[in-house]
Design a protein around this motif. Structure first.
Motif, PDB file in Angstrom:
ATOM      1  N   ARG A 125       0.812  -1.192   0.000  1.00 19.57           N
ATOM      2  CA  ARG A 125       0.000   0.000   0.000  1.00 19.57           C
ATOM      3  C   ARG A 125       0.861   1.263   0.000  1.00 19.57           C
ATOM      4  N   SER A 177       4.842  -6.059  -7.284  1.00 26.96           N
ATOM      5  CA  SER A 177       3.729  -5.297  -6.717  1.00 26.96           C
ATOM      6  C   SER A 177       2.791  -4.798  -7.805  1.00 26.96           C
ATOM      7  N   TYR A 234      -1.119  -5.684  -8.366  1.00 32.46           N
ATOM      8  CA  TYR A 234      -2.122  -4.617  -8.440  1.00 32.46           C
ATOM      9  C   TYR A 234      -2.952  -4.740  -9.720  1.00 32.46           C
ATOM     10  N   ARG A 284       2.228   2.514  -3.590  1.00 33.99           N
ATOM     11  CA  ARG A 284       1.336   3.036  -4.612  1.00 33.99           C
ATOM     12  C   ARG A 284       0.546   4.200  -4.035  1.00 33.99           C
TER      13      ARG A 284
END
Length: 103
Positions: free
Chosen positions: A14, A46, A50, A17
């Protein structure tokens, strides 16, 4: 306080981004937020996670809307805040557990 309860891996993802849409004065920064714009570097694992999750989420919403054309944004938000949040935050991350059914 909730961030402290998240598994380290999810918390780290988290932080990598940032939500650029909530920054005041975003237009003065000349940041292109249009679809397919490149907003900067990302860790490959990551970013792949996502994108896969985002893609799957849209596919699940499309499936739910086909099954129940009367499904509303409020019902979807209720799932996100309730069963979806419980599934995301409270179940073991080392297991592949299917998400709860969308109403």
């Amino acid at each position: 306080m909730r961030d402290l309860e998240l598994p380290k891996r999810e918390h780290a993802l988290r932080l990598q981004r940032p939500n650029l849409g909530c920054i005041s004065g975003i237009n003065e920064m000349n940041v292109d937020m249009s679809p397919l714009s490149d907003v900067g570097e990302a860790k490959r694992d990551s970013e792949g996670t996502y994108r896969r999750g985002f893609h799957q989420a849209v596919a699940m919403v499309a499936t739910a809307l086909r099954a129940n054309p009367q499904l509303s944004a409020d019902q979807l938000q209720s799932w996100v805040d309730g069963a979806g949040s419980q599934w995301r935050h409270n179940l073991p991350m080392d297991r592949q557990i299917m998400p709860p059914q969308i109403p």
